[in-house]
Structures are given as structure tokens and as C-alpha cells.
Design a protein around this motif. Structure first.
Motif, PDB file in Angstrom:
ATOM      1  N   TRP A  47       0.858  -1.183   0.000  1.00  0.00           N
ATOM      2  CA  TRP A  47       0.000   0.000   0.000  1.00  0.00           C
ATOM      3  C   TRP A  47       0.898   1.238   0.000  1.00  0.00           C
ATOM      4  O   TRP A  47       1.774   1.396   0.853  1.00  0.00           O
ATOM      5  CB  TRP A  47      -0.908   0.035   1.215  1.00  0.00           C
ATOM      6  N   THR A  48       0.677   2.133  -0.982  1.00  0.00           N
ATOM      7  CA  THR A  48       1.443   3.378  -1.072  1.00  0.00           C
ATOM      8  C   THR A  48       0.485   4.558  -1.196  1.00  0.00           C
ATOM      9  O   THR A  48      -0.669   4.413  -1.616  1.00  0.00           O
ATOM     10  CB  THR A  48       2.387   3.359  -2.286  1.00  0.00           C
ATOM     11  N   LYS A  56       6.421  13.365  -2.999  1.00  0.00           N
ATOM     12  CA  LYS A  56       6.890  12.009  -3.300  1.00  0.00           C
ATOM     13  C   LYS A  56       5.916  10.977  -2.726  1.00  0.00           C
ATOM     14  O   LYS A  56       5.260  11.219  -1.722  1.00  0.00           O
ATOM     15  CB  LYS A  56       8.278  11.791  -2.690  1.00  0.00           C
ATOM     16  N   ASP A  57       5.884   9.848  -3.387  1.00  0.00           N
ATOM     17  CA  ASP A  57       5.071   8.744  -2.877  1.00  0.00           C
ATOM     18  C   ASP A  57       5.726   8.184  -1.621  1.00  0.00           C
ATOM     19  O   ASP A  57       6.959   8.203  -1.468  1.00  0.00           O
ATOM     20  CB  ASP A  57       4.941   7.650  -3.934  1.00  0.00           C
ATOM     21  N   GLU A  58       4.894   7.677  -0.724  1.00  0.00           N
ATOM     22  CA  GLU A  58       5.426   7.087   0.500  1.00  0.00           C
ATOM     23  C   GLU A  58       4.710   5.774   0.796  1.00  0.00           C
ATOM     24  O   GLU A  58       3.540   5.591   0.476  1.00  0.00           O
ATOM     25  CB  GLU A  58       5.275   8.050   1.680  1.00  0.00           C
ATOM     26  N   TYR A  59       5.451   4.897   1.422  1.00  0.00           N
ATOM     27  CA  TYR A  59       4.897   3.594   1.780  1.00  0.00           C
ATOM     28  C   TYR A  59       3.957   3.753   2.977  1.00  0.00           C
ATOM     29  O   TYR A  59       4.237   4.482   3.929  1.00  0.00           O
ATOM     30  CB  TYR A  59       6.006   2.607   2.129  1.00  0.00           C
ATOM     31  N   VAL A  60       2.873   3.010   2.938  1.00  0.00           N
ATOM     32  CA  VAL A  60       1.923   2.979   4.041  1.00  0.00           C
ATOM     33  C   VAL A  60       2.040   1.670   4.810  1.00  0.00           C
ATOM     34  O   VAL A  60       2.147   1.657   6.042  1.00  0.00           O
ATOM     35  CB  VAL A  60       0.481   3.174   3.529  1.00  0.00           C
ATOM     36  N   VAL A  69       3.521  -5.073   7.970  1.00  0.00           N
ATOM     37  CA  VAL A  69       4.408  -4.065   8.565  1.00  0.00           C
ATOM     38  C   VAL A  69       3.945  -2.662   8.155  1.00  0.00           C
ATOM     39  O   VAL A  69       4.070  -2.283   6.986  1.00  0.00           O
ATOM     40  CB  VAL A  69       5.861  -4.290   8.121  1.00  0.00           C
ATOM     41  N   PRO A  70       3.403  -1.853   9.104  1.00  0.00           N
ATOM     42  CA  PRO A  70       3.110  -0.441   8.814  1.00  0.00           C
ATOM     43  C   PRO A  70       4.414   0.345   8.708  1.00  0.00           C
ATOM     44  O   PRO A  70       5.413   0.020   9.370  1.00  0.00           O
ATOM     45  CB  PRO A  70       2.282   0.011  10.005  1.00  0.00           C
ATOM     46  N   ILE A  71       4.417   1.417   7.926  1.00  0.00           N
ATOM     47  CA  ILE A  71       5.632   2.186   7.667  1.00  0.00           C
ATOM     48  C   ILE A  71       5.448   3.633   8.134  1.00  0.00           C
ATOM     49  O   ILE A  71       4.389   4.248   7.935  1.00  0.00           O
ATOM     50  CB  ILE A  71       5.990   2.175   6.166  1.00  0.00           C
ATOM     51  N   GLY A  72       6.506   4.191   8.731  1.00  0.00           N
ATOM     52  CA  GLY A  72       6.592   5.616   9.052  1.00  0.00           C
ATOM     53  C   GLY A  72       5.468   6.125   9.944  1.00  0.00           C
ATOM     54  O   GLY A  72       5.127   5.534  10.970  1.00  0.00           O
ATOM     55  N   ARG A  73       4.882   7.245   9.543  1.00  0.00           N
ATOM     56  CA  ARG A  73       3.863   7.914  10.346  1.00  0.00           C
ATOM     57  C   ARG A  73       2.547   7.161  10.410  1.00  0.00           C
ATOM     58  O   ARG A  73       1.635   7.548  11.157  1.00  0.00           O
ATOM     59  CB  ARG A  73       3.603   9.331   9.819  1.00  0.00           C
ATOM     60  N   VAL A  78      -2.708   1.896  10.769  1.00  0.00           N
ATOM     61  CA  VAL A  78      -3.190   1.120   9.622  1.00  0.00           C
ATOM     62  C   VAL A  78      -3.106  -0.384   9.926  1.00  0.00           C
ATOM     63  O   VAL A  78      -2.193  -0.845  10.631  1.00  0.00           O
ATOM     64  CB  VAL A  78      -2.379   1.438   8.344  1.00  0.00           C
ATOM     65  N   HIS A  79      -4.100  -1.115   9.394  1.00  0.00           N
ATOM     66  CA  HIS A  79      -4.146  -2.567   9.588  1.00  0.00           C
ATOM     67  C   HIS A  79      -4.771  -3.201   8.344  1.00  0.00           C
ATOM     68  O   HIS A  79      -5.663  -2.615   7.715  1.00  0.00           O
ATOM     69  CB  HIS A  79      -4.982  -2.942  10.818  1.00  0.00           C
TER      70      HIS A  79
END
Length: 384
Positions: A47-48, A56-60, A69-73, A78-79
Motif C-alpha cells: 500500500w502506497t 513524493k510517494d510514500e509507503y503505508v 508491517v506499517p511504515i513511518g507515520r 493502519v491494519h
């Protein structure tokens, strides 16, 4: 064979993506279900987020080998809520923030396949709804509870729980739907009985209620729970109850405070300054006017006195003659004044003392008096 809103390969989607609109602090369920007649398992899910053209696009979140694995902020927000065995990689985003707005892209890879299946969801974020509501005693209030999702989910249960400051938790309203029996049940509980109604559309994940005949004891926290299978969405609202609203009519114009503009302030300040400067001049004018009035009054008083007493006149006379007239007439004038001031019915007696005078001396005396008086004696003396 593949069906749905998916395309094979790394190309973009062939159809316009679905859109979701949520408020800050709410939750959003973004579906990503891969439908296929082939019996293949999901190998990887990504999920991005694409915030915009200049970002820029970021990973979710990513899923790989049974590990999510949730990413960053997005950590703890998120689940994956879908059933991986059923090719469902739907994502639940909680506590939505303004920065979360954008296009979310889901990519699914199947085991033993080089092809990628994509789906996009556009998320719009609105300002936060008020979590605290105010209502007067005897009024009514609607409390919203809506769960936003791109996928059609069957609501199995809606429940509202009340917790006051001193009271224990109490069921306000409960709705549940049995899919197998196609039956619906809804009921209000406790002292909320017959005062709470379901006004939301449960088929659109809306469990909003309306509370009527509000009482002071209704103030507290109301927690809504929407069950969509194994998924549960919750929202809490704080209700404040104020005393009964007064019945006096208040117009909007009366509620607006009076605000003076710049020109009005300048005019008011100018009037005050002019009044302060002219005040001494006004005081002097008043004093002079009062003095002139007093002098005029005194003059008029003197004139009136003379008019009322015509006997008082100023006559020019020589000093010697005036002295003789004073000796002659002053007793008579005094007597007349006394008679006017003290009138009496009885006549007053007049006493005269007679002294013998020799004829020669009397004639000489008479001649001298005639010369001095100018040729005549008063009538009163001639009588004697």
C-alpha cells in the motif's frame, strides 16, 4: 481469469478509482479484493500513498510471508482487515489526519505469478466534526456515527453505550441484523426507552441516533460501535446538557455587539475636545450675563421706588434757604409720615407754649423773617 477493478501488469487502472470522504479523526476502510477463478494465494501486498504532483510517494504498509508491517507515520494507525486466504487485502486507516489526503494504491502479487494487480482509492479529508455537543433540557439532539468504506459491508450490529459522571455504563440503543434469518431488531433501553430512534441508514454503515426529551441526567459520554463482521468501528461523543432555554425572543440584531467605526470615533473625540476648550468661555459669558441682569434689576428697583413715592423729589435750593425750610417743614413732614404709618381714629392734641413778646420786638422779628423768607410766612404760622 480475473474480474473486478483490476488490471494485469504494471499499467495504470482502466477505470476511475472510487472515492472516500471522511473527517479528521475518523476511520476509513479502503478495499482491495482480488477476484479470480484460479486457486492461487497472495504472496505480497503493498500500500502506497501519492499525496500530489509535487510530493513524493510514500509507503503505508507492506505484507510479505504472513507478516504485515506499517511504515513511518502510519504505524499504529493502519491494519490489513481483509481475509488474505480470500484474496482480500483491504486496508483500515484510523485517526485520519489532513496529511493523509491523496490517492492510495494497492498492489497484489500472487504466488508463482509475475503479474501485479492494482487498485486505487482517492481519499478526501474534511475538518474534524465536533466531538462535544450542547443541548437544552427538553430539546432533541442527533448524534452521528458513520463508518466510511469503499467496499459493501453488511452491518451486523450497532450499539450505543452511555457513561455518566456517577452512573455506570448503560445501554442506550441496540440494533442487530441476522443475515441467515434476514431479521432486524432494534430497541432502546433503561431510562432512554421510547426516547431514542435510529435515524441512520445501516446499509450505508450509518448508525446515527436521535435523542428526544433530553434530561439533565443525560449529560455524559456516548460511545457508538458499528460491527461489520469481524470489523468494529467506534466513535465517542460528549453531550452537555444545559438548563431549559428561556422563552424570551432574542433577535439576531440584538445579539450583535455595537461596534463603532473609525469615523464615529473621530467625531466623538472631536466633540469632547471642543467641549473642554469652550467650557471656560461659556462660564465667563454666563457670569457677565448674570452681572448685567443684577445691575438692571437694581436700576429698575430705584425707578419704581421713585414712582411709588412722588413726594420724594430733588429740588435745587440755596444753602441758607434750604436750612430754613428744613427747620420750618421738617416737623410737619415727620408728623405726616407718622400719621400715615400709624393712623388713629382720635385726633392728637397739639400743645403750644406761649411766651409774652413786646410789640416792638415782635414787629422787628416779623420784618426780619419776611426779608429772609422772601415776603411771606407759611400758612401755619400766619394762623397762629
Amino acid at each position: 481469469m480475473v474480474s473486478g477493478d483490476y488490471s494485469l501488469g504494471l499499467n495504470d487502472l482502466n477505470v476511475s478509482p472510487p472515492e472516500l470522504t471522511v473527517h479528521v479523526g475518523d476511520s476509513a476502510l479502503m478495499g482491495c479484493v482480488f477476484q479470480s477463478t484460479e486457486d492461487k494465494c497472495i504472496f505480497k501486498i503493498d500500500w502506497t500513498l501519492s499525496p500530489g504532483e509535487h510530493a513524493k510517494d510514500e509507503y503505508v504498509l507492506y505484507y510479505y510471508s504472513n507478516l504485515s508491517v506499517p511504515i513511518g507515520r502510519f504505524q499504529n494507525r493502519v491494519h490489513l482487515m481483509g481475509d488474505i486466504l480470500c484474496n482480500d487485502g483491504s486496508l483500515l486507516l484510523q485517526d485520519v489526519q489532513e496529511a493523509d489526503q491523496g490517492t492510495y494504491i494497492c498492489e497484489i502479487r500472487l504466488k508463482g505469478e509475475s503479474q501485479v494487480f492494482k487498485k486505487a482509492v482517492v481519499l478526501h479529508v474534511l475538518p474534524e466534526e465536533p466531538k462535544e455537543l450542547m443541548v437544552h433540557v427538553g430539546g432533541l439532539i442527533q448524534m452521528g456515527c458513520v463508518f466510511q468504506s469503499t467496499e459493501v459491508k453488511h452491518v451486523t450490529k450497532v450499539e450505543w453505550i452511555f457513561s455518566g459522571r456517577r452512573a455506570k455504563e448503560e445501554i442506550v440503543f441496540r440494533y442487530y441484523h441476522k443475515l441467515r434469518m434476514s431479521a432486524e431488531y432494534s430497541q432502546s433501553w433503561g431510562h432512554f426507552q421510547n426516547r431514542v430512534n435510529l435515524v441512520g441508514d445501516v446499509f450505508r454503515n450509518d448508525g446515527s441516533i436521535m435523542l428526544q426529551g433530553v434530561r439533565e441526567s443525560d449529560g455524559g459520554n456516548y460511545t457508538c460501535s458499528i460491527h461489520l463482521g469481524n470489523l468494529v468501528f467506534k466513535k465517542t461523543i460528549v453531550l452537555h446538557v444545559s438548563p431549559e432555554e428561556p422563552r424570551t425572543l432574542v433577535t439576531p440584531a440584538a445579539l450583535r455587539p455595537l461596534v463603532l467605526g473609525g469615523n464615529q470615533l473621530v467625531i466623538i473625540v472631536g466633540i469632547v475636545c471642543a467641549t473642554i476648550l469652550l467650557l471656560p468661555v461659556l462660564i465667563l459669558i454666563v457670569k457677565k450675563t448674570c452681572g448685567n441682569k443684577s445691575s438692571v434689576n437694581s436700576t429698575v428697583l430705584v425707578k419704581n421706588t421713585k414712582k411709588t413715592n412722588p413726594e420724594i423729589k430733588e429740588k435745587p435750593c440755596h444753602f441758607e434757604r434750604c436750612e430754613e425750610e428744613k427747620h420750618i417743614y421738617s416737623p410737619i413732614i415727620v408728623r405726616e409720615v407718622i400719621e400715615e404709618e400709624e393712623p388713629s381714629e382720635k385726633s392728637e392734641a397739639t400743645y403750644m407754649t406761649m411766651h409774652p413778646v413786646w410789640p416792638s420786638l415782635r414787629s422787628d422779628r416779623n420784618n426780619s423773617l419776611e426779608k429772609k423768607s422772601g415776603g411771606g410766612m407759611p400758612k401755619t404760622q400766619q394762623a397762629f
